[in-house]
Design a protein around this motif. Structure first.
Motif, PDB file in Angstrom:
ATOM      1  N   ARG A  19      31.879  48.003  35.162  1.00 32.36           N
ATOM      2  CA  ARG A  19      33.161  47.668  35.787  1.00 32.36           C
ATOM      3  C   ARG A  19      33.000  46.311  36.463  1.00 32.36           C
ATOM      4  N   GLN A  22      33.083  41.844  40.556  1.00 29.87           N
ATOM      5  CA  GLN A  22      33.911  41.051  41.463  1.00 29.87           C
ATOM      6  C   GLN A  22      34.782  41.926  42.354  1.00 29.87           C
ATOM      7  N   LEU A  23      35.113  43.133  41.863  1.00 32.02           N
ATOM      8  CA  LEU A  23      36.063  43.999  42.567  1.00 32.02           C
ATOM      9  C   LEU A  23      35.390  45.164  43.282  1.00 32.02           C
ATOM     10  N   PRO A  30      37.197  43.478  48.465  1.00 32.61           N
ATOM     11  CA  PRO A  30      36.518  43.236  47.193  1.00 32.61           C
ATOM     12  C   PRO A  30      35.355  42.260  47.357  1.00 32.61           C
ATOM     13  N   ALA A  54      38.981  40.065  33.914  1.00 31.59           N
ATOM     14  CA  ALA A  54      39.830  40.664  34.950  1.00 31.59           C
ATOM     15  C   ALA A  54      40.387  39.611  35.896  1.00 31.59           C
ATOM     16  N   LYS A  56      43.364  38.410  36.539  1.00 31.66           N
ATOM     17  CA  LYS A  56      44.549  38.732  37.334  1.00 31.66           C
ATOM     18  C   LYS A  56      44.183  39.538  38.570  1.00 31.66           C
ATOM     19  N   GLU A  57      43.325  40.533  38.395  1.00 29.78           N
ATOM     20  CA  GLU A  57      42.934  41.386  39.512  1.00 29.78           C
ATOM     21  C   GLU A  57      42.051  40.630  40.500  1.00 29.78           C
ATOM     22  N   VAL A  58      41.159  39.779  39.980  1.00 33.00           N
ATOM     23  CA  VAL A  58      40.272  39.019  40.866  1.00 33.00           C
ATOM     24  C   VAL A  58      41.069  38.011  41.677  1.00 33.00           C
ATOM     25  N   ARG A  59      42.034  37.351  41.025  1.00 37.09           N
ATOM     26  CA  ARG A  59      42.876  36.392  41.759  1.00 37.09           C
ATOM     27  C   ARG A  59      43.655  37.111  42.860  1.00 37.09           C
ATOM     28  N   ALA A  60      44.159  38.294  42.570  1.00 34.40           N
ATOM     29  CA  ALA A  60      44.891  39.053  43.581  1.00 34.40           C
ATOM     30  C   ALA A  60      43.972  39.475  44.721  1.00 34.40           C
ATOM     31  N   ALA A  61      42.708  39.757  44.409  1.00 35.80           N
ATOM     32  CA  ALA A  61      41.751  40.167  45.445  1.00 35.80           C
ATOM     33  C   ALA A  61      41.479  39.058  46.442  1.00 35.80           C
TER      34      ALA A  61
END
Length: 293
Positions: A19, A22-23, A30, A54, A56-61
């Motif tokens: 997984r 980064q998250l 994160p 990932a 999009k999710e990392v940028r949001a984190a």
């Protein structure tokens, strides 16, 4: 004083972990956000986060952190492609850059500052931490090496230059090797979680439970026109740990802008949204109680 950027490499696929590392959760946020906070607390500027898997999710984190993000569409081709993307984002007037991995959450901001200080002291083209002769990351590369670093291919990162300039490298000795460990497997992550609550030299028990502080200003952060000892380091520590704060005062004779200006003179830039005076609190209270008055 040298201007050193931070490049956070956060594009990998984490295949062995299963997984995105980064998250992974670290101190209630994160992992990528935690390491970005460390870079910011160390005074690195700009801080560039290279995204890939990932994204999009990392940028949001990263939320609203004052970092720049750059997309590496070729992240599957190896670490060198992320290094190239990070280098392309750096301004022309910096003196060097520290390349950080997003899976080393125990690296403290103080170590990054020591790398910069060693660079300024020696002028070495490369500075990295070491423990008993074993080299480790993060690594500082001076600007003159950027073209060679950008020419590296595959999954080797900067290791080629470490070998090429082995006789010119300056090092920073790290006494506790646990500060340099990284995460590759679920077992690595489990061990790091255990270390987080162990007696590391810089650890404070249960610190991860603290998320917000209300801090008095007059007589606490300064006395008259003299800042309290360690003022800059204190705010850097809060940023490193991701602890939010409100600076409060019962002095109604000054505007928030005046307090922000004073803090800036002490080397602590703070936005107005973090400052609360008794006059503001009183006005808010009266407006809530007597909205038509």
């Amino acid at each position: 004083m040298s201007q050193i950027a931070g490049v956070l490499l956060a594009a990998g696929g984490s295949t062995r972990l299963g997984r995105p590392k980064q998250l992974l959760e670290w101190q209630s946020k994160p992992m990528v956000a935690h390491v970005a906070d460390i870079a910011l607390a160390a005074g690195l500027a700009p801080v560039v986060v290279v995204l890939g898997h990932a994204a999009k999710e990392v940028r949001a984190a990263l939320a609203a952190r004052p970092v720049q993000t750059a997309m590496n569409w070729r992240w599957k081709e190896g670490l060198s492609t992320s290094v190239q993307v990070g280098l392309a984002m750096l301004p022309p007037d910096i003196d060097g850059a520290i390349f950080l991995q997003c899976d080393q959450p125990l690296v403290p901001a103080d170590l990054l500052r020591r790398l910069v200080a060693r660079f300024e002291e020696t002028g070495a083209p490369i500075v990295h931490p070491t423990h008993r002769g074993q080299r480790a990351t993060p690594v500082l590369f001076a600007r003159p090496l950027f073209p060679e670093l950008a020419a590296v291919t595959g999954d080797r990162g900067g290791r080629v230059l470490l070998d090429r300039y082995a006789n010119d490298i300056a090092v920073v000795e790290v006494e506790d090797p646990r500060l340099l460990v990284d995460i590759d497997t679920p077992e690595d992550y489990r061990r790091l979680l255990e270390m987080r609550d162990s007696n590391l030299p810089s650890a404070i028990p249960n610190l991860h439970r603290i998320h917000h502080l209300i801090i008095d200003m007059d007589g606490v952060l300064w006395r008259g026109d003299r800042p309290a000892p360690g003022l800059q380091e204190f705010f850097a520590f809060l940023q490193e740990q991701g602890i939010r704060f409100i600076l409060a005062t019962n002095n109604a004779s000054k505007r928030p802008e005046q307090y922000a200006e004073k803090l800036a003179r002490f080397g602590v830039p703070v936005g107005l949204e973090y400052i609360l005076t008794s006059a503001q609190a009183t006005a808010a209270y009266l407006a809530a109680r007597e909205p038509e008055g």
